[in-house]
Enzyme design. Structure first.
Site, short mmCIF file in Angstrom:
data_model
loop_
_atom_site.label_atom_id
_atom_site.label_comp_id
_atom_site.label_asym_id
_atom_site.label_seq_id
_atom_site.Cartn_x
_atom_site.Cartn_y
_atom_site.Cartn_z
CB THR A 12 -0.86 0.01 1.34
OG1 THR A 12 -1.81 -1.04 0.98
CG2 THR A 12 -1.83 1.43 1.20
CG ASP A 89 -2.69 -7.77 2.81
OD1 ASP A 89 -3.15 -7.14 3.77
OD2 ASP A 89 -3.38 -7.83 1.70
CB THR A 276 -2.68 -23.27 20.68
OG1 THR A 276 -3.89 -22.30 20.91
CG2 THR A 276 -1.58 -22.01 21.00
CD GLN A 277 -8.16 -23.88 15.98
OE1 GLN A 277 -9.11 -23.08 16.18
NE2 GLN A 277 -8.29 -24.93 15.48
N1 ASP Z 1 -2.81 -5.58 0.05
C1 ASP Z 1 -1.71 -4.95 0.80
C2 ASP Z 1 -0.44 -5.54 0.51
O1 ASP Z 1 -0.36 -6.31 1.54
C3 ASP Z 1 -2.07 -4.24 1.95
C4 ASP Z 1 -1.16 -3.41 2.67
O2 ASP Z 1 -0.09 -3.30 1.99
O3 ASP Z 1 -1.29 -2.90 3.79
O4 ASP Z 1 0.20 -5.49 -0.30
#
Ligand code: ASP
Length: 343
Positions: A12, A89, A276-277
């Site tokens: 982002t 991500d 563990t979850q």
């Molecule tokens: N979808 C973007 C990525 O992971 C989200 C981010 O950068 O915050 O590249």
């Protein structure tokens, strides 16, 4: 003067909106104008190495991890520290992977990114970037790096990367480290916690471990899971390692078929590790009757490791040690760079 290399991979922080679809996509980022005055006043020189193409981190794969680790390795002696700009991500996966690929690391490698693109109103990009550069350049009186680890800096916290999980898609505090405290906090001053930082043996040179094996899977248990589902995952072609996501302190349904499926797979050479979850806390096999079968079946404990760290550690160890299953099993239960606590 300190020298920092910024490795731009995408995310982002460098995205713009597509006018037609309204969706964000990586474009490019001209960093020079945005941060030059601040860096000059802090006596830091930053240079940029941009990946092409820039990618959303949902598209990051182990080949990209190798490129990032190789970039650090190739430029290691030319810079005091490294900042990797990356989407949020999968940042915890990449940060974890690099912590296992860059063995005996003695310089900072700080991952960061942003929740809003650089230049957008209220963007967190500039502050995340500048503080990450400052941390990557930070040294003590002897000239030694303050945080010679792979870390993630976001909002106002510096975490060991292999302890992090993305926890928020909305707020600026995108990451948390549930089982290990922050290595530094940034307010008016940056307060470092040296007693929490992992230091490699300075006598050992940096080593690049760039082989990975992707024959791994995550199997998450849930009430009502069927034998067919478990069997189809465990018998996937070529599968070598499984992260078994269990309940609470590492518990699983006590049905006989689950025990049989797990035991049979372990006997065939599959490496299965119990994670563990729960975000916080550790696996303690044998604490409840519902985890005794896992122990008997030969499932290993993941202790308090994150799924991201366990999965990437498995890929790296499988890549490095190949068919030497016993060594891989031992190392999976050994802290290599602060990714788990045994007690
Ligand atoms: N979808 C973007 C990525 O992971 C989200 C981010 O950068 O915050 O590249």
């Amino acid at each position: 003067m300190s020298k920092v290399l910024i490795i731009l991979t995408g995310g982002t922080i460098c995205m713009v909106r597509n006018e037609e679809t309204g969706a964000l996509h990586p474009a490019s980022l001209t960093l020079a104008d945005a941060i030059t005055p601040e860096l000059r006043s802090a006596h830091i020189v930053a240079e940029v190495l941009s990946f092409s193409p820039l990618i959303d981190s949902s598209d990051v794969n182990p080949d990209n991890w190798v490129r990032m680790a190789q970039a650090v390795y190739d430029h290691y002696s030319d810079y005091d520290g490294f900042v990797i700009l990356h989407g949020t991500d999968t940042m915890s996966y990449s940060g974890s992977a690099l912590s296992f690929m860059l063995r005996n690391l003695g310089k900072p490698v700080v991952f960061t990114g942003s929740q809003l693109p650089m230049g957008m109103m209220r963007s967190d990009a500039k502050e995340n970037l500048l503080t990450s550069i400052e941390i990557a350049a930070a040294k003590d009186e002897e000239g030694e790096a303050l945080v010679p680890e792979v870390t993630i800096y976001f909002e106002d916290r510096l975490f060991r990367a292999n302890r992090t999980t993305k926890r928020n898609a909305e707020h600026f505090s995108a990451f948390n480290s549930y089982n290990y405290p922050a290595l530094a906090k940034a307010g008016v001053h940056i307060t470092y916690q040296p007693h929490l930082i992992h230091y490699s043996d300075p006598a050992k040179p940096l080593q690049l471990c760039d082989k990975t094996d992707t024959h791994v899977a995550i199997l998450k248990l849930f009430p009502g899971i069927t034998r067919e589902v478990v069997h189809s995952v465990l018998s996937a072609d070529g599968l070598r390692g499984v992260v078994l996501e269990t309940y609470g302190a590492g518990n699983a349904p006590s049905v006989k078929w689950l025990y049989e499926e797990l035991q049979e797979s372990v006997q065939k050479g599959l490496i299965i590790v119990n994670k563990t979850q729960c975000n916080t806390g550790s696996v303690e096999m044998g604490m409840y009757e519902t985890s005794i079968n896992l122990l008997k079946a030969g499932v290993l404990s993941g202790y308090d490791i994150t799924t991201e760290a366990l999965l990437t550690k498995m890929m790296c160890l499988l890549g490095e040690y190949g068919e030497d299953t016993e060594t891989i099993k031992t190392l999976l239960q050994t802290p290599l760079c602060g990714e788990l606590t045994l007690e």
